[in-house]
Scaffold this active site. Structure first.
Site, PDB file in Angstrom:
ATOM      1  N   ASP A 233       0.855  -1.175   0.000  1.00  0.00           N
ATOM      2  CA  ASP A 233       0.000   0.000   0.000  1.00  0.00           C
ATOM      3  C   ASP A 233       0.901   1.239   0.000  1.00  0.00           C
ATOM      4  O   ASP A 233       2.129   1.143   0.092  1.00  0.00           O
ATOM      5  CB  ASP A 233      -0.936  -0.010   1.215  1.00  0.00           C
ATOM      6  CG  ASP A 233      -2.236   0.755   0.957  1.00  0.00           C
ATOM      7  OD1 ASP A 233      -2.219   1.699   0.135  1.00  0.00           O
ATOM      8  OD2 ASP A 233      -3.256   0.415   1.568  1.00  0.00           O
TER       9      ASP A 233
ATOM     10  N   GLU B 269     -10.658   6.452   4.817  1.00  0.00           N
ATOM     11  CA  GLU B 269      -9.643   5.841   5.664  1.00  0.00           C
ATOM     12  C   GLU B 269      -9.801   6.249   7.134  1.00  0.00           C
ATOM     13  O   GLU B 269     -10.899   6.281   7.671  1.00  0.00           O
ATOM     14  CB  GLU B 269      -8.256   6.144   5.098  1.00  0.00           C
ATOM     15  CG  GLU B 269      -8.079   5.592   3.682  1.00  0.00           C
ATOM     16  CD  GLU B 269      -6.691   5.805   3.114  1.00  0.00           C
ATOM     17  OE1 GLU B 269      -6.145   6.912   3.287  1.00  0.00           O
ATOM     18  OE2 GLU B 269      -6.153   4.867   2.499  1.00  0.00           O
TER      19      GLU B 269
END
Length: 634
Positions: A313, A519
């Site tokens: 990521d 997020e």
């Protein structure tokens, strides 16, 4: 005229490149890896044996477009470039401008000694979400409510075309997390709390990449052609099961639970030929996933036989240590040894390259591990067809935000809406609403805000507010275009009680909900309706028949207000095509959506999922009232 000139310039640039390349190839003679008639394995083997360590490590490096100058790409043999959450060529950039940017980078990569093309990657969370004018579909939680894998496959195919329209061959999607706690800020990126439903929705992989041929070897990546893109299953694994739903936290669960709840969607995606897998920021029982050799190498690559490449990521290996980057050399070693093949470095590529080079030269990381990573990366690049077709296809430019794709998104919105209540008495339904009325009220913060109805991952990572952020139809506009011309519509974002009481409205539509987030910014331990949503419900529904549209990425605390509300609709985050909401509200289509998540009574019950021993929801998983179309209703 301007677009025609851009198209001609693009075609001219590509033609000049190919003429030059053909001349160079003729001078060099036959090269096996450049021959598309050769078997894939032979091409990979031939190219790998020609590569220096610097060229191999370059292939393992993914950098942000902000630092991806031609010189950087050439001098470091960069293998991949990405657009981060807020990284665009310029505001409102057209498909042509995106394609020209990617082509310029590609030319730099092809001018290196071996001419290995870059693979450009971008988020595609609910459509081509970084690009102005693209079609934005309902977020995954809404698609889960449709229970329609075939629809999701068509959305994947449409997204692939819009991404290819901008010259990009690789997307960081789908998210196949199984969200087990709605307090998690990424829960709307998950199709469902039920792994079986998430498995069904991996059909989007076949939409993005094309249908894998029958009898293909399990785990081998597949991309059908120039109208498809390489997909990325994320975030491996257990990202949706973290403690208290805290983003990037620890998933505390036994191996059986991990394999039975969070792993099945990956198996399904791999069977469909998914090209890449992205590792999660989260941990499993205290071990960072980015450093988990057992799950990445032993299980994903060996047990599940995944043959594509594993990507970190965004700055994911940095977070192996606490604080992030505290010992970057160790992070590089741990991440690569765990089995990560390509590292999403973002900006500081020199630090990564120098550290990885040092670790290989000192025999800390064996060359065999580097070769495995590069083979996987090359396998995907050959499969995508980048060696034969490295540049954008100008004929696809008009696919961005096309009418057909917007109609598809509108269909998805219609099917995603979940009707939770319809009338204060069973024999007195409020929905569908009559199109013809003397006067109606539309209220709430989300009725006339395209950014709010799209949610996070819209133009920017955290999303935006307003109607001019991109092209689409706010819910208010959809209502205005649907009702009878004689119906008077009064819009008030936050009406006071006296105004409502004295307004002689036949009914009211209230659109309230969450403001955009993504997020960690979306982590929420109380899950209450954000202000002024509750006061709008109370001010409106106390005096007039009301339907409440809850625009949110997850269930919220609604039980205290349900009795006041005549009709309640979970509209999730519908995206740009708000007309789909009006289609169902006014009876052109019936309600058909089913809850993809358990709707809790109180956050004290969380986590609570279908099948739990103590299961006492406000609305159970799979709940959803239905209505029949009533086109003729007046």
């Amino acid at each position: 005229m301007e677009s025609m000139l851009r198209k001609l310039l693009l075609l001219l640039t590509i033609s000049i490149y190919w003429a030059t390349a053909a001349a160079a190839a003729a001078a060099e003679g036959y090269v096996k890896y450049r021959d598309p008639t050769q078997p894939l394995g032979a091409r990979i083997k031939d190219l790998l044996r020609r590569m220096t360590l610097a060229e191999k490590i370059g292939q393992m490096s993914q950098i942000d477009r902000q630092v991806a100058t031609p010189e950087v790409i050439q001098n470091n043999f960069i293998g991949s470039v990405l657009t981060g959450g807020n990284s665009v060529p310029q505001p409102h950039a057209s498909a042509w401008e995106w394609a020209a940017m990617v082509n310029d980078m590609q030319k730099a990569a092809l001018s290196t000694r071996l001419g290995i093309p870059i693979i450009y990657g971008i988020d595609a969370v609910h459509g081509h979400n970084n690009v102005y004018g693209s079609t934005l579909f309902p977020h995954n939680v809404g698609l889960g409510a449709t229970r329609d894998p075939e629809l999701v496959k068509r959305i994947g195919a449409a997204t692939a075309l819009e991404v290819r329209a901008t010259g990009i061959p690789y997307v960081f999607g789908p998210c196949i997390a199984v969200c087990r706690d709605p307090r998690w800020g990424r829960c709307y990126e998950s199709y469902s709390e039920d792994p079986k439903l998430v498995q069904q929705m991996t059909e989007i992989v076949s939409g993005l990449q094309g249908d894998i041929p029958p009898n293909s070897r399990k785990g081998v990546p597949f991309v059908a052609g120039k109208r498809n893109v390489a997909a990325c299953a994320k975030h491996y694994v257990g990202d949706g099961g973290t403690h208290d739903g805290i983003n990037e936290n620890d998933t505390i669960i036994r191996r059986h639970g991990l394999l039975s709840i969070h792993m099945p969607p990956y198996d399904s995606a791999i069977i469909k030929g998914v090209s890449t897998v992205m590792v999660s920021y989260s941990s499993w029982n205290g071990v960072k996933m980015h450093a988990n050799r057992y799950l990445i190498t032993e299980f994903l690559k060996h047990t599940l036989r995944f043959r594509g490449f594993v990507i970190s990521d965004f700055q994911g290996i940095d977070k192996i240590t606490t604080p992030p980057g505290a010992n970057y050399t160790y992070s590089v070693e741990a991440g690569i040894q765990a089995g990560i093949d390509m590292v999403m470095i973002a900006l500081d590529y020199q630090d990564f390259i120098s550290n990885l080079t040092y670790l290989v030269e000192k025999n800390v990381i064996p060359v065999s591990r580097i070769d495995d990573a590069v083979k996987r990366i090359l396998r995907v690049k050959f499969t995508v067809g980048l060696f034969e077709n490295p540049f954008s296809d100008p004929s696809l430019a008009d696919q961005l935000g096309s009418k057909e794709h917007r109609e598809l998104a509108r269909e998805a919105v219609r099917k995603s809406l979940v009707l939770l209540k319809n009338g204060k008495a069973a024999n007195e339904p409020l929905l569908p609403l009559p199109k013809k009325a003397s006067k109606i009220l539309v209220a709430g913060s989300h009725a006339d805000n395209l950014g709010y109805q799209c949610g996070g991952w819209t133009l920017t990572g955290q999303g935006l507010s307003g109607n001019n952020i991109t092209i689409g139809t706010p819910i208010l506009n959809a209502i205005q275009s649907t009702v009878d011309p004689s119906t008077q519509i009064i819009y008030s974002e936050t009406p006071d009680p006296e105004f409502v009481k004295n307004g002689t409205f036949e009914y009211a539509i209230v659109a309230i909900g969450e403001y955009p987030y993504a997020e960690t910014y979306g982590d929420n331990l109380n899950l209450t309706i954000p202000a002024p949503g509750v006061s709008v419900i109370q001010n409106v529904c106390s005096s007039v028949k009301c339907v409440v549209l809850l625009i949110s990425g997850r269930p919220l605390v609604i039980e205290p207000y349900v009795e006041q509300i005549d009709a309640l609709v979970a509209a999730w985050l519908p995206g740009t095509e708000g007309q789909g909401v009006a289609d169902v509200l006014f009876g052109d289509y019936g309600f058909s959506g089913k809850l993809p998540r358990t709707w809790f009574r109180s956050v004290d019950q969380l986590p609570m999922n279908v099948g739990d021993q103590h299961y006492d929801p406000l609305f159970p998983y799979g709940f959803g009232l239905t209505t029949e179309p009533a086109n003729a209703k007046k």
